[in-house]
Design an enzyme around this catalytic site. Structure first.
Site: not given
Length: 463
Positions: A231, A265
């Site tokens: 990720e 993020c």
């Protein structure tokens, strides 16, 4: 370093190659010991004990997370530590009910066969986690890995070592056998991170962090074709239509841009607003940003803490410098706040809003990872979709509209792993989570996590 005041708060032992070897060896041994003999019900019971122990030491985890990251205490107490306990409970419950496929197969001779799958652990899993949500993202990976019967070697960010170490104490308290959970501290290149990714006895690797680091890890594991789950970064877009709930959208975009000082993020750094309401929206977002209080993480009134380090602040400030050079109008922010006390030694920056940049600008294309967004107008739905998708990243997006047909239609056109409609950062732990493009490989969450952290062995029995 405490990011709020720049003071040294701990010395951490850097793991050399020998220490990493010891950790991997301990993890390998535990696979064939008591842990390897546990069934899924016993593993699930231990995961619940881990969750209980985290809650028993709640204040310790909050204090450690705040000291390491500088995030407001109220945020760590509301999000990071509760989610850590929830991660263990969620995967403990899931492993008890997760099924596998089975098929009754007709054979060419008119008889039949039974095909069914059994779930087995991958083995030793290397887990490398970032500094922005250290405990939350650590447990997001450790919980399903242990649920599936694996053992783990964890390398937390060198910026945030404390909660991974506290979790080791919790593992002991919860009756997790020695060697199941191992922590090595250090940096990435030529340090613990690299030694872990290169180790021949590590069976799989999962990483959350920068896209360039993910690419480097892929090179390390390519020769042995290890399973990986990444990720990575994002340059996420939000699309705000004129028919949105205006107040809801302003509040939502403010949170999406500035939450955790922009160090998530999933944050929205690109905001596209329908032109008929553009000026009004920018003015309202400006007021919202200027109302956010920067201050000590220990004060309940603090909305935003510092960035994680002086180095990261220099990176963010470099974008603050280049934005006007690229043609940006500074709506608000763009600098460093002054406190007149010890916080001036911390790593704070102002929440910042820009307008007026071309879509080709660096500040529109590159991930900044700070409390900043660029707001641009659009005229048509197709134009908004095109601009939102014009990126090498593909992690998240949000759509703001009261027209749910449009919400569904636009959301399905986003080239990302997760799209929110009239919300942001709302998560169901059973759903798929991950990114496309430079934002990652694979999906975690729910059954997706169980399937990554286990091998499915199909067994065919002729009847």
């Amino acid at each position: 370093m405490n990011p709020a005041d720049g003071n040294v708060i701990a010395q951490v032992a850097e793991a050399d190659r020998g220490v990493v070897d010891d950790a991997v060896r301990a993890a390998r041994k535990a696979l064939h010991g008591e842990w390897g003999r546990f069934g899924f019900r016993e593993r699930a019971a231990r995961l619940h004990k881990i969750a209980d122990s985290i809650e028993e030491r709640f204040d310790c985890f909050v204090a450690a997370e705040v000291a390491d990251t500088g995030k407001p205490l109220v945020l760590a107490a509301r999000l990071d530590v509760p989610r850590a306990a929830a991660n263990f409970r969620a995967f403990a419950d899931l492993i008890k009910t997760a099924g596998t496929e089975s098929f009754q197969t007709e054979t060419p001779d008119g008889k039949s066969a039974l095909n069914y799958a059994v779930r087995k652990p991958l083995g030793v899993v290397g887990i490398i986690t970032p500094w922005n949500l250290p405990l939350l993202l650590l447990t997001w990976k450790v919980a399903p890995a242990l649920a599936c019967g694996n053992t783990v070697v964890v390398k937390p960010s060198e910026e945030t070592p404390a909660t991974a170490t506290l979790l080791a104490e919790v593992m002991k308290d919860a009756g997790i056998p020695d060697g199941v959970y191992n922590v090595v501290h250090g940096f990435g290149p030529n340090s613990a991170g690299e030694f872990l990714t290169q180790h021949p006895d590590v069976n799989a690797l999962t990483f959350t962090g920068e896209s360039q680091t993910g690419a480097a890890i892929m090179k390390c594991v390519a020769a042995t074709v290890k399973p990986v789950s990444f990720e990575l970064g994002g340059k996420n877009a939000a699309i705000v239509f004129a028919d949105c709930d205006f107040e809801e959208a302003v509040n939502g975009i403010s949170e999406a841009a500035f939450f955790n000082t922009g160090q998530v993020c999933l944050c929205a750094e690109r905001v596209y607003v329908e032109r008929v309401m553009f000026d009004r929206f920018v003015d309202a977002l400006k007021c919202k940003a200027e109302s956010l209080r920067l201050g000590s993480p220990l004060e309940k009134s603090t909305d935003l803490g510092p960035l994680i380090s002086s180095q990261h602040r220099e990176k963010v400030l470099s974008y603050y410098k280049v934005a006007p050079e690229e043609g940006a109008t500074v709506v608000t922010g763009g600098g460093v706040p002054e406190f007149g006390n010890g916080l001036d030694n911390g790593f704070y920056v102002q929440p910042t809003i820009y307008t007026g940049l071309p879509e080709s600008a660096r500040c529109v294309k590159e991930e900044i990872f700070g409390p900043v967004c660029h707001v641009a107008p659009f005229d048509t739905e197709d134009e908004a979709v095109s601009m939102a998708n014009d990126t090498k990243y593909g992690l998240a997006a949000s759509i703001w509209t009261t027209n749910l047909k449009r919400g569904h239609r636009v959301a399905q056109q986003m080239n990302v792993g997760i799209t929110w409609v009239n919300c942001w950062f709302l998560r169901d732990l059973r759903t798929a989570f991950g990114g496309a493009g430079l934002s990652g490989i694979g999906r975690e969450g729910g059954m997706h996590s169980l399937n990554f952290y286990s091998e499915l062995n199909n067994i065919c029995v002729r009847l």
